[in-house]
Design a protein around this motif. Structure first.
Motif, mmCIF file in Angstrom:
data_model
loop_
_atom_site.group_PDB
_atom_site.id
_atom_site.type_symbol
_atom_site.label_atom_id
_atom_site.label_comp_id
_atom_site.label_asym_id
_atom_site.label_seq_id
_atom_site.Cartn_x
_atom_site.Cartn_y
_atom_site.Cartn_z
ATOM 1 N N SER A 245 0.791 -1.231 0.000
ATOM 2 C CA SER A 245 0.000 0.000 0.000
ATOM 3 C C SER A 245 0.825 1.285 0.000
ATOM 4 N N PHE A 246 2.029 1.272 0.579
ATOM 5 C CA PHE A 246 2.688 2.537 0.876
ATOM 6 C C PHE A 246 4.034 2.760 0.202
ATOM 7 N N VAL A 247 4.505 1.810 -0.612
ATOM 8 C CA VAL A 247 5.784 2.021 -1.281
ATOM 9 C C VAL A 247 5.776 3.265 -2.180
ATOM 10 N N PRO A 248 4.728 3.517 -2.989
ATOM 11 C CA PRO A 248 4.744 4.734 -3.820
ATOM 12 C C PRO A 248 4.836 6.022 -2.997
ATOM 13 N N SER A 249 4.076 6.118 -1.906
ATOM 14 C CA SER A 249 4.124 7.330 -1.092
ATOM 15 C C SER A 249 5.473 7.458 -0.376
ATOM 16 N N TYR A 250 6.071 6.331 0.012
ATOM 17 C CA TYR A 250 7.388 6.364 0.646
ATOM 18 C C TYR A 250 8.444 6.845 -0.343
ATOM 19 N N ALA A 251 8.351 6.348 -1.595
ATOM 20 C CA ALA A 251 9.304 6.777 -2.623
ATOM 21 C C ALA A 251 9.218 8.292 -2.836
ATOM 22 N N LYS A 252 8.010 8.815 -2.802
ATOM 23 C CA LYS A 252 7.830 10.265 -2.946
ATOM 24 C C LYS A 252 8.435 11.003 -1.757
ATOM 25 N N GLU A 253 8.279 10.439 -0.565
ATOM 26 C CA GLU A 253 8.803 11.074 0.650
ATOM 27 C C GLU A 253 10.314 11.189 0.632
ATOM 28 N N ILE A 254 11.005 10.196 0.067
ATOM 29 C CA ILE A 254 12.470 10.203 0.073
ATOM 30 C C ILE A 254 13.045 10.680 -1.258
ATOM 31 N N GLY A 255 12.200 11.255 -2.112
ATOM 32 C CA GLY A 255 12.673 11.846 -3.351
ATOM 33 C C GLY A 255 12.985 10.871 -4.457
ATOM 34 N N LEU A 256 12.346 9.694 -4.441
ATOM 35 C CA LEU A 256 12.604 8.673 -5.464
ATOM 36 C C LEU A 256 11.330 8.317 -6.226
ATOM 37 N N GLU A 257 10.433 9.268 -6.341
ATOM 38 C CA GLU A 257 9.146 8.999 -6.986
ATOM 39 C C GLU A 257 9.312 8.519 -8.416
ATOM 40 N N SER A 258 10.336 9.001 -9.117
ATOM 41 C CA SER A 258 10.510 8.660 -10.528
ATOM 42 C C SER A 258 10.835 7.191 -10.752
ATOM 43 N N ILE A 259 11.338 6.496 -9.725
ATOM 44 C CA ILE A 259 11.693 5.078 -9.896
ATOM 45 C C ILE A 259 10.792 4.156 -9.087
ATOM 46 N N ALA A 308 16.623 3.317 3.446
ATOM 47 C CA ALA A 308 16.979 3.705 2.078
ATOM 48 C C ALA A 308 17.031 5.218 1.918
ATOM 49 N N ASP A 309 18.136 5.690 1.335
ATOM 50 C CA ASP A 309 18.265 7.107 1.008
ATOM 51 C C ASP A 309 18.819 7.296 -0.398
ATOM 52 N N SER A 310 18.818 6.217 -1.168
ATOM 53 C CA SER A 310 19.287 6.273 -2.554
ATOM 54 C C SER A 310 18.488 5.277 -3.379
ATOM 55 N N ALA A 311 18.550 5.432 -4.693
ATOM 56 C CA ALA A 311 17.830 4.522 -5.591
ATOM 57 C C ALA A 311 18.348 3.099 -5.450
ATOM 58 N N PHE A 312 19.677 2.965 -5.242
ATOM 59 C CA PHE A 312 20.259 1.630 -5.112
ATOM 60 C C PHE A 312 19.684 0.887 -3.913
ATOM 61 N N LEU A 313 19.678 1.526 -2.743
ATOM 62 C CA LEU A 313 19.166 0.867 -1.544
ATOM 63 C C LEU A 313 17.666 0.613 -1.649
ATOM 64 N N PHE A 314 16.944 1.537 -2.240
ATOM 65 C CA PHE A 314 15.508 1.388 -2.402
ATOM 66 C C PHE A 314 15.185 0.154 -3.246
ATOM 67 N N LEU A 315 15.848 0.010 -4.386
ATOM 68 C CA LEU A 315 15.595 -1.136 -5.258
ATOM 69 C C LEU A 315 16.202 -2.415 -4.689
ATOM 70 N N LEU A 316 17.327 -2.290 -3.970
ATOM 71 C CA LEU A 316 17.927 -3.465 -3.327
ATOM 72 C C LEU A 316 16.952 -4.066 -2.323
ATOM 73 N N SER A 317 16.245 -3.223 -1.587
ATOM 74 C CA SER A 317 15.274 -3.747 -0.626
ATOM 75 C C SER A 317 14.186 -4.545 -1.333
ATOM 76 N N GLY A 318 13.764 -4.086 -2.515
ATOM 77 C CA GLY A 318 12.760 -4.835 -3.280
ATOM 78 C C GLY A 318 13.266 -6.203 -3.683
ATOM 79 N N ALA A 319 14.550 -6.273 -4.066
ATOM 80 C CA ALA A 319 15.135 -7.555 -4.447
ATOM 81 C C ALA A 319 15.220 -8.496 -3.249
ATOM 82 N N ILE A 320 15.652 -7.977 -2.103
ATOM 83 C CA ILE A 320 15.798 -8.828 -0.912
ATOM 84 C C ILE A 320 14.437 -9.306 -0.415
ATOM 85 N N ILE A 321 13.447 -8.418 -0.377
ATOM 86 C CA ILE A 321 12.114 -8.806 0.083
ATOM 87 C C ILE A 321 11.473 -9.780 -0.905
ATOM 88 N N GLY A 322 11.699 -9.573 -2.201
ATOM 89 C CA GLY A 322 11.179 -10.513 -3.187
ATOM 90 C C GLY A 322 11.739 -11.902 -2.992
#
Length: 414
Positions: A245-259, A308-322
């Motif tokens: 439910s909240f990954v898109p809003s979190y991405a916006k909060e940390i400035g990563l909305e584009s990814i 997460a404070d970067s695109a790398f860590l943000f996407l890395l978390s998706g890989a680990i949780i997946g």
């Protein structure tokens, strides 16, 4: 010599794709109906939240009844009726102009969703060979995982480029395809049942004994042996609600909305890559050798997401949780069905999803409140705490159960 039975049968393909069409509709609507409520119906954000709440409540209420009915003589009727109602609901969406009617429609569709997914989850266990349960359930739940990724992407893309009417037409097509595939499965199962009955028929028929009268008992709707693993899944689902439910809003909060849209693509990619291996590992090793590492990955992924404070860590978390939760849930579903006799598989499946859906509902409300009171980082740390509680419960309730599973069979190797 490989003596394993065939997994990729027509009925197995059909039930996987039927589930896919049901789940992709669910996830698409989850992502798009809040916008429909606010923009098309003029509703509030609070009303928008109720469209998911009504759906989940109905699904939770229906699951224990569906699980019980799947262990009775009307199991195939339930499959067809549930899928048909889900399909018909898709045809009603274009006519909705009042929020109250939408809420009623969501409740009805939620009930059909609860029944249909419980039914499919029960029947698929009968289609998978005993010595390939982990592998087969892994591929089956892959349909749900892929729908979770493709559903929001498809729904948001359509409403942005073509509007809600086109989206609802697509849902109509998905409903029809799901219904047709369910008919294929039911016809195949009935044909198999007739063949087995004829092969086992006794030379002389005996009169059936009268059925005993049944008292009203909660155990007719909840399978006690499946409660421990279901309780574990509930705490894991609380954290999963935060991701859903909240990954898109979190991405916006940390400035990563584009990814933000790439998060679920990475999540799905790891599931697809890992699923063939984790399913086979479950069939060959004791479940603890797979459950604990995937629980650890799930927890680590949530911690990385919270930090997460970067695109790398943000996407890395998706890989680990997946890799973690994506591999863990089919294991829990397999454990649930292996904990009961074959005649109670439907009840066990329903029990697991009752607790899991309940966790999604609790998580949506709890984590949403935490995010509003603090921030999304704190919310994911609360989700991490819920996963750790689930891991503790698994250790206390299930770790020492080392008896062979009822359905597990040794895999013969060359």
């Amino acid at each position: 010599m490989d003596n394993r039975q065939s997994l990729w049968t027509r009925d197995f393909f059909s039930i996987c794709f039927s589930s896919f069409f049901i789940f992709i509709t669910f996830y698409s609507l989850t992502a798009t109906l809040p916008t429909f409520v606010t923009d098309e119906l003029g509703g509030s954000q609070q009303q928008a939240g109720w469209v998911l709440t009504a759906f989940v409540i109905a699904a939770v209420i229906m699951r224990p009844f569906a699980g019980k009915w799947m262990d009775g003589p009307y199991r195939y009727l339930l499959v067809l009726v549930a899928t048909a109602v889900f399909m018909v609901c898709g045809f009603i969406y274009p006519m909705i102009s009042v929020f109250g009617i939408l809420l009623v429609l969501r409740f009805v569709q939620g009930a059909s969703f609860g029944a249909a997914t419980t039914a499919n989850g029960t029947i698929v266990t009968e289609l998978i060979p005993d010595n390939r349960k982990g592998e087969g359930m892994g591929y089956f739940t892959l349909a749900m995982n892929l729908a979770m990724v493709l559903g929001p992407f498809l729904g948001l893309t359509i409403i942005q480029n073509a509007g809600f009417r086109t989206l609802f037409i697509v849902f109509m097509a998905f409903g029809v395809l799901g219904m047709l595939l369910s008919i294929v499965v039911v016809r195949g199962r009935k044909s198999s049942a007739k063949t087995m009955t004829a092969a086992k028929a006794a030379p002389r028929a005996t009169a059936p004994s009268p059925a005993p009268k049944r008292r009203l008992d909660w155990r007719n709707y909840i399978e006690p042996k499946a409660v421990p693993v279901s309780l574990v899944s509930m705490f894991l689902a609380v954290a999963y609600a935060g991701i859903l439910s909240f990954v898109p809003s979190y991405a916006k909060e940390i400035g990563l909305e584009s990814i933000s849209s790439y998060y679920f693509i990475v999540y799905a990619a790891m599931i697809v890559l890992a699923r063939p291996f984790t399913g086979k590992m479950f069939d060959r090793l004791h479940r603890n050798y797979l459950v604990y590492p995937t629980l650890l990955l799930y927890a680590v992924g949530l911690f990385v997401l919270a930090m997460a404070d970067s695109a790398f860590l943000f996407l890395l978390s998706g890989a680990i949780i997946g890799l973690g939760f994506g591999s863990l849930f089919p294991c829990l579903q397999t454990i649930a069905i292996q904990s009961v006799p074959k005649e109670k598989v439907g009840l066990a499946t329903g029990t697991l999803f009752i607790f899991f859906d309940g966790g999604i509902g609790i998580g949506s409300a709890l984590l949403g409140s935490v995010a509003s009171a603090a921030n999304n980082r704190t919310m994911y740390l609360v989700g991490l705490a819920s996963v750790l509680i689930g891991a503790l419960l698994y250790f206390l309730l299930m770790h020492r159960d080392r008896k062979p599973s009822r359905q597990a069979q040794p895999v013969e190797s060359a």
